[in-house]
Design an enzyme around this catalytic site. Structure first.
Site, PDB file in Angstrom:
ATOM      1  N   ALA A   9       0.795  -1.238   0.000  1.00  0.00           N
ATOM      2  CA  ALA A   9       0.000   0.000   0.000  1.00  0.00           C
ATOM      3  C   ALA A   9       0.819   1.276   0.000  1.00  0.00           C
ATOM      4  O   ALA A   9       0.266   2.356   0.188  1.00  0.00           O
ATOM      5  CB  ALA A   9      -0.938   0.004   1.208  1.00  0.00           C
ATOM      6  N   ASN A  10       2.102   1.173  -0.237  1.00  0.00           N
ATOM      7  CA  ASN A  10       2.922   2.391  -0.243  1.00  0.00           C
ATOM      8  C   ASN A  10       2.818   3.160  -1.556  1.00  0.00           C
ATOM      9  O   ASN A  10       3.318   4.283  -1.676  1.00  0.00           O
ATOM     10  CB  ASN A  10       4.390   2.052   0.042  1.00  0.00           C
ATOM     11  CG  ASN A  10       4.988   1.075  -0.956  1.00  0.00           C
ATOM     12  OD1 ASN A  10       4.718  -0.118  -0.853  1.00  0.00           O
ATOM     13  ND2 ASN A  10       5.771   1.560  -1.901  1.00  0.00           N
ATOM     14  N   ILE A  13      -2.638   1.613  -6.427  1.00  0.00           N
ATOM     15  CA  ILE A  13      -4.008   1.374  -5.980  1.00  0.00           C
ATOM     16  C   ILE A  13      -4.060   1.176  -4.468  1.00  0.00           C
ATOM     17  O   ILE A  13      -4.975   1.652  -3.801  1.00  0.00           O
ATOM     18  CB  ILE A  13      -4.603   0.154  -6.707  1.00  0.00           C
ATOM     19  CG1 ILE A  13      -4.718   0.432  -8.213  1.00  0.00           C
ATOM     20  CG2 ILE A  13      -5.979  -0.192  -6.140  1.00  0.00           C
ATOM     21  CD1 ILE A  13      -5.136  -0.774  -9.038  1.00  0.00           C
ATOM     22  N   GLY A  14      -3.075   0.493  -3.916  1.00  0.00           N
ATOM     23  CA  GLY A  14      -3.046   0.270  -2.480  1.00  0.00           C
ATOM     24  C   GLY A  14      -2.979   1.560  -1.696  1.00  0.00           C
ATOM     25  O   GLY A  14      -3.676   1.728  -0.685  1.00  0.00           O
ATOM     26  N   SER A 140      -7.918  -9.238 -11.010  1.00  0.00           N
ATOM     27  CA  SER A 140      -7.851  -8.558 -12.302  1.00  0.00           C
ATOM     28  C   SER A 140      -8.836  -9.225 -13.244  1.00  0.00           C
ATOM     29  O   SER A 140      -9.143 -10.423 -13.093  1.00  0.00           O
ATOM     30  CB  SER A 140      -6.435  -8.674 -12.870  1.00  0.00           C
ATOM     31  OG  SER A 140      -6.399  -8.307 -14.239  1.00  0.00           O
ATOM     32  N   TYR A 162       0.846 -13.780 -15.003  1.00  0.00           N
ATOM     33  CA  TYR A 162       0.067 -12.885 -14.149  1.00  0.00           C
ATOM     34  C   TYR A 162      -1.401 -13.314 -14.129  1.00  0.00           C
ATOM     35  O   TYR A 162      -2.019 -13.407 -13.058  1.00  0.00           O
ATOM     36  CB  TYR A 162       0.198 -11.461 -14.680  1.00  0.00           C
ATOM     37  CG  TYR A 162      -0.631 -10.430 -13.954  1.00  0.00           C
ATOM     38  CD1 TYR A 162      -0.187  -9.872 -12.754  1.00  0.00           C
ATOM     39  CD2 TYR A 162      -1.849  -9.998 -14.472  1.00  0.00           C
ATOM     40  CE1 TYR A 162      -0.956  -8.915 -12.093  1.00  0.00           C
ATOM     41  CE2 TYR A 162      -2.614  -9.047 -13.821  1.00  0.00           C
ATOM     42  CZ  TYR A 162      -2.161  -8.506 -12.629  1.00  0.00           C
ATOM     43  OH  TYR A 162      -2.917  -7.570 -11.978  1.00  0.00           O
TER      44      TYR A 162
END
Length: 239
Positions: A9-10, A13-14, A140, A162
């Site tokens: 989250a740094n 989106i986070g 996703s 992915y």
């Protein structure tokens, strides 16, 4: 005040999810593999007037790091209300499943799938202490087998590793929701959409703040809300 932990989250989106949850009166722990980057993210949010934020150093690929993060969190709070498994990597490109290297596939799964599973397992008992625990697995559209079966876009083929990891993450959502179906847990996968982040060299068609809206929506759903489902900004996504 509800307590939330967001992995990875740094930034991206986070980070925007952290901002929006803090604005909704959650106390947010920004999970970051690099503590200095996590502290910088906290500094940015506090500069914007959001004081109920803190940093939690956590590498979701390292079980020792996850357990250490859990111990640190438990020293500050006795429960966790929201867990958002957001940490993820795109992997090296291209990654056609017929020719891609196994090392790359394993690396992608280690973060995107195994990382989410083991983080959830370690923090699950703290979530059980909440009266309304929420888990959001950030997936996703590329994890949708229905979408993959129906598209002929060659661009998507470079993301095979992915995509497979997100399909596996969706399976985890279903299995976990089933295991906890007779509880107050609400557990869902969310596909935020094609977003301009470092994951895709900032080529997406929406901002991280716009993408975060759907993550926040399912992190804060009502007690009678859905569980074991898969959602995007336009509604439910076919598995």
């Amino acid at each position: 005040m509800k307590i939330a932990l967001i992995t990875g989250a740094n930034k991206g989106i986070g980070f925007e999810t952290a901002r929006q949850l803090a604005q909704l009166d959650h106390y947010v722990y920004i999970g970051s593999r690099d503590k200095s980057r996590g502290l910088e993210a906290v500094k940015k949010l506090k500069a914007g007037g959001l004081t109920h934020v803190n940093c939690l150093e956590i590498d979701v690929t390292d079980i020792v790091s996850i357990r250490s993060a859990r111990e640190e969190l438990e020293s500050k709070t006795q429960q966790l209300d929201v867990l958002i498994n957001n940490a993820g990597i795109a992997g090296k490109q291209p990654q056609h499943i017929s020719t891609g290297g196994m090392d790359n596939l394993r690396e992608v799964f280690d973060t995107n799938f195994f990382g989410a599973v083991q983080t959830t397992q370690v923090f699950l008992d703290l979530l059980k202490k909440s009266s309304g625990p929420r888990i959001v697995n950030v997936s996703s559209q590329l994890g949708s087998l229905t979408f993959q079966r129906g598209t002929s876009n060659p661009h998507h083929r470079i993301y095979d590793a992915y995509s497979c990891s997100k399909t596996a993450l969706n399976a985890f959502t279903v299995m976990l929701a089933r295991a906890l179906e007779d509880t107050a847990f609400r557990i869902n996968s969310v596909g935020p959409g094609y977003t301009a982040t470092g994951l895709n060299q900032f080529k997406g068609i929406q901002t991280p703040a716009e993408a975060a809206e759907v993550v926040v929506k399912y992190a804060t759903i009502d007690p009678d809300g859905p569980t074991g489902k898969y959602f995007g900004k336009k509604g439910e996504i076919a598995w």
